[in-house]
Design a protein around this motif. Structure first.
Motif, mmCIF file in Angstrom:
data_model
loop_
_atom_site.group_PDB
_atom_site.id
_atom_site.type_symbol
_atom_site.label_atom_id
_atom_site.label_comp_id
_atom_site.label_asym_id
_atom_site.label_seq_id
_atom_site.Cartn_x
_atom_site.Cartn_y
_atom_site.Cartn_z
ATOM 1 N N SER A 17 -14.498 25.984 16.310
ATOM 2 C CA SER A 17 -13.259 25.386 16.795
ATOM 3 C C SER A 17 -13.324 23.867 16.740
ATOM 4 C CB SER A 17 -12.985 25.814 18.242
ATOM 5 O OG SER A 17 -12.824 27.210 18.349
ATOM 6 N N ARG A 19 -10.619 20.445 18.115
ATOM 7 C CA ARG A 19 -9.350 19.971 18.653
ATOM 8 C C ARG A 19 -9.068 18.590 18.093
ATOM 9 N NH1 ARG A 19 -6.944 18.725 24.689
ATOM 10 N NH2 ARG A 19 -8.288 16.874 24.532
ATOM 11 N N ARG A 67 -4.225 31.364 15.594
ATOM 12 C CA ARG A 67 -5.501 30.637 15.656
ATOM 13 C C ARG A 67 -5.316 29.177 16.058
ATOM 14 N NH1 ARG A 67 -8.226 29.786 11.205
ATOM 15 N NH2 ARG A 67 -6.405 29.872 9.819
ATOM 16 N N PHE A 68 -4.178 28.592 15.718
ATOM 17 C CA PHE A 68 -3.920 27.178 15.995
ATOM 18 C C PHE A 68 -2.893 27.056 17.115
ATOM 19 C CE2 PHE A 68 -4.813 25.579 11.368
ATOM 20 C CZ PHE A 68 -6.101 26.080 11.465
ATOM 21 N N GLN A 82 -5.206 22.360 18.512
ATOM 22 C CA GLN A 82 -6.397 23.160 18.783
ATOM 23 C C GLN A 82 -6.539 24.181 17.671
ATOM 24 O OE1 GLN A 82 -8.734 23.029 21.407
ATOM 25 N NE2 GLN A 82 -9.819 24.562 20.175
ATOM 26 N N MET A 83 -7.685 24.172 17.017
ATOM 27 C CA MET A 83 -7.918 25.084 15.895
ATOM 28 C C MET A 83 -9.113 25.970 16.213
ATOM 29 S SD MET A 83 -7.260 22.560 12.647
ATOM 30 C CE MET A 83 -8.718 21.570 12.946
ATOM 31 N N ASN A 84 -8.876 27.260 16.269
ATOM 32 C CA ASN A 84 -9.928 28.230 16.546
ATOM 33 C C ASN A 84 -10.155 29.120 15.335
ATOM 34 O OD1 ASN A 84 -10.041 27.270 19.228
ATOM 35 N ND2 ASN A 84 -8.441 28.703 19.868
ATOM 36 N N SER A 85 -11.289 29.787 15.316
ATOM 37 C CA SER A 85 -11.625 30.719 14.228
ATOM 38 C C SER A 85 -11.400 30.062 12.866
ATOM 39 C CB SER A 85 -10.791 31.999 14.359
ATOM 40 O OG SER A 85 -11.000 32.623 15.601
ATOM 41 N N LEU A 86 -11.940 28.888 12.708
ATOM 42 C CA LEU A 86 -11.708 28.133 11.476
ATOM 43 C C LEU A 86 -12.325 28.837 10.271
ATOM 44 C CD1 LEU A 86 -12.141 24.579 12.915
ATOM 45 C CD2 LEU A 86 -10.166 25.354 11.606
#
Length: 126
Positions: A17, A19, A67-68, A82-86
């Protein structure tokens, strides 16, 4: 004249992740719709996410849905992504953009935004 500065980029492993932050100086951006775009090497700039002036409306490209998360703190003149599981295909320079308040609507079109930051590099390793 609105000036935008992005921060928070970096190198992250796939599944991780980050941010991103976009802080504005000059006029307040509380009446501006804001957007995030990205551009990978050899590719066109593409829409990632957008938020209206109050934060009540958001929009996401299919690539980031679920995800975002885009958000804003108007008191701090700052917008976040916020970016998750990139994923490795998320490697790009990420740009923040502001849309002058001639309309309060969000847009997916880069041409609709009037001010741009210099971008922050996001690299996702596999």
């Amino acid at each position: 004249q609105v000036q935008l500065v992005e921060s928070g980029g970096g190198l992250v492993q796939a599944g991780g992740s980050l941010r991103l932050s976009c802080t504005a100086s000059g006029p307040t951006i509380r009446t501006y719709a804001m957007g995030w775009f990205r551009q990978a090497p050899g590719k066109e700039r593409e829409f990632v996410a957008a938020i209206n002036y109050s934060g009540s409306t958001t929009d996401y490209a299919d690539s980031g849905k679920g995800r975002f998360t885009i958000s804003r703190d108007n008191a701090k003149n700052t917008v976040y992504l916020q970016m998750n599981s990139l994923k490795p295909e998320g490697t790009a320079v990420y740009y923040c953009a502001a849309r002058s308040p001639r309309t309060y609507e969000t847009s997916r079109r880069a041409v609709d935004y009037d001010y741009w930051g210099q971008g922050t590099q996001v690299t996702v390793s596999s």
